[in-house]
Design an enzyme around this catalytic site. Structure first.
Site, short mmCIF file in Angstrom:
data_model
loop_
_atom_site.label_atom_id
_atom_site.label_comp_id
_atom_site.label_asym_id
_atom_site.label_seq_id
_atom_site.Cartn_x
_atom_site.Cartn_y
_atom_site.Cartn_z
N HIS A 167 0.86 -1.19 0.00
CA HIS A 167 0.00 0.00 0.00
C HIS A 167 0.89 1.24 0.00
O HIS A 167 1.54 1.54 1.00
CB HIS A 167 -0.92 -0.02 1.22
N GLU A 170 1.40 4.16 2.66
CA GLU A 170 1.87 3.77 3.99
C GLU A 170 3.40 3.83 4.02
O GLU A 170 4.08 2.81 4.13
CB GLU A 170 1.36 2.36 4.32
N HIS A 260 3.08 -2.76 6.99
CA HIS A 260 1.99 -1.84 6.62
C HIS A 260 1.84 -0.71 7.64
O HIS A 260 2.50 -0.68 8.67
CB HIS A 260 0.66 -2.61 6.59
N GLU A 336 1.45 -3.75 11.47
CA GLU A 336 0.77 -2.47 11.25
C GLU A 336 1.40 -1.42 12.15
O GLU A 336 1.53 -1.63 13.36
CB GLU A 336 -0.73 -2.58 11.56
#
Ligand code: ZN
Length: 382
Positions: A167, A170, A260, A336
């Site tokens: 992504h 990010e 991420h 994350e």
């Protein structure tokens, strides 16, 4: 009169009006070929010493509106040090108020990590004799998927994969990769040397260069969310995933670690492959131990907050983590990091930022060395 520009690497903003410094109206552009949007990155000129009020009119319709709650925008005068500026969200618009000290000031959703910096990272890495670089594949925009092999594959050395930025909005993921790679290549670092005696590291620091350069949040140049492509990647839609998956098939995977950022949750956490059908007890135990070890090695990581654990059999098998565990039987997880701050150890000036992401990436070397001997065997898959 103020002026707003974003026609640069990873820039994203549309100007509605910028004639009045107290009422600059902006919109975030959608990802190419898709309805996702949230990433912004632009430069303001001509407002030094006086207050500006900038409103992002379409914030409420973005992909993760919860991301704007308790969020503060990032700003920089030198594109190196990024700090937070007063920001408010009323459920519809995001308003940034700031008195710039310099004629030019850059604003972004998070400290950007450009494709130029990516090129610098690869160039620096290949100066190390313990690192080989290679092109795994090519994107729609004719950029390359670059892989670093750190250490040497040998009998008994486990293949560990660490990759990020499926992504593109990010960028903390590539800051993290930079910290991880730099530490592995430091000849004075005994932890890195010991790990490379036991493992070979395959690192893909940016899986979505097209989305990065185009200033997308979530998709590649074709509007495709790469982290939903792993079950059936195609050269037409997702050459980035296809290239990495083919290399994984060729080189083997004992651990897959996908990096991420999460828009809403203000903590560092791991989402493991708990939801894979028939996951072994040994894999579940190691997923738990891995996270506890990380929290012990670096208190910016924690285990109290994160996504709910999926029940066995309920995992999403189109993600890297789901697919690599399900098809290759490898221990798989997704890290994350926050866009806002790590609320267990907040930093009022910077929030979560590139430097902290880098340090968390350095800590991964400690975690890997602590668990590498005990990684469970790959699960047998049909
Ligand atoms: Zn992501």
């Amino acid at each position: 009169m103020p002026r707003i520009d974003a026609a640069f690497d990873s820039g994203n903003i549309e100007v509605v009006t910028a004639t009045d410094p107290n009422d600059i109206q902006l919109r975030i552009a959608k990802d190419t070929g898709s309805d996702f949007y949230q990433w912004f990155h632009f430069r303001l000129a001509g407002a030094a010493g006086r207050g500006v009020t900038m409103r992002i009119l379409n914030a409420g319709g973005s992909s993760y509106p919860k991301g704007w709650e308790n969020y503060r925008a990032c700003a920089s005068y030198d594109r190196d040090t990024w700090f937070r500026v007063p920001t408010s969200y009323d459920g519809t618009e995001l308003t940034i108020r700031h008195v710039p000290e310099s004629d030019y000031v850059w604003y972004a959703y998070f400290a950007p990590y450009s494709m130029e910096r990516h090129e610098d990272l690869i160039a620096a890495a290949q100066q190390s004799e313990r690192c080989a670089v290679e092109v795994l594949g090519e994107t729609h925009d004719k950029q390359t998927i670059d892989m670093l092999t750190i250490g040497a594959a040998a009998e008994g050395r486990k293949p560990l994969w660490v990759f990020g930025r499926q992504h593109p909005g990010e960028p903390m993921a590539e800051w993290y990769m930079e910290g991880f790679i730099e530490r592995l290549l430091d000849p004075a670092d005994g932890t890195s040397r010991a790990l490379l005696d036991k493992a070979v590291i395959y690192a893909v620091p940016n899986m979505n260069p097209d989305g990065t350069r185009r200033g997308n949040l979530r998709t590649n140049a074709l509007g495709v969310n790469l982290n939903r492509e792993w079950a059936a990647p195609s050269p037409e839609k997702s050459p980035e995933v296809l290239a990495v998956l083919q290399a994984m098939d060729r080189l083997g995977v004992d651990l897959s670690f996908d990096v991420h950022g999460d828009e809403a949750i203000p903590y560092n956490f791991i989402a493991g492959s708990y939801g894979v059908p028939g996951i072994s007890d040994a894999h579940v135990a190691m997923l738990d131990r891995f996270q506890q070890t990380y929290a012990a090695m670096n208190p910016d990581f924690q285990t109290a907050h994160g996504y709910p654990k999926p029940a066995p059999g309920k995992g999403n098998l189109t993600t890297s983590t789901g697919h690599i565990a399900n098809r290759l039987g490898a221990l798989s997880m997704t890290l994350e990091m926050p866009f806002k701050d790590a609320d267990n150890q907040p930093d009022p000036v910077h929030g979560w930022d590139g430097e902290r992401s880098k340090i968390l990436g350095r800590s991964l070397v400690d975690v890997l060395l602590a668990v590498v001997d005990d990684l469970p065997p790959r699960m047998k898959r049909n």
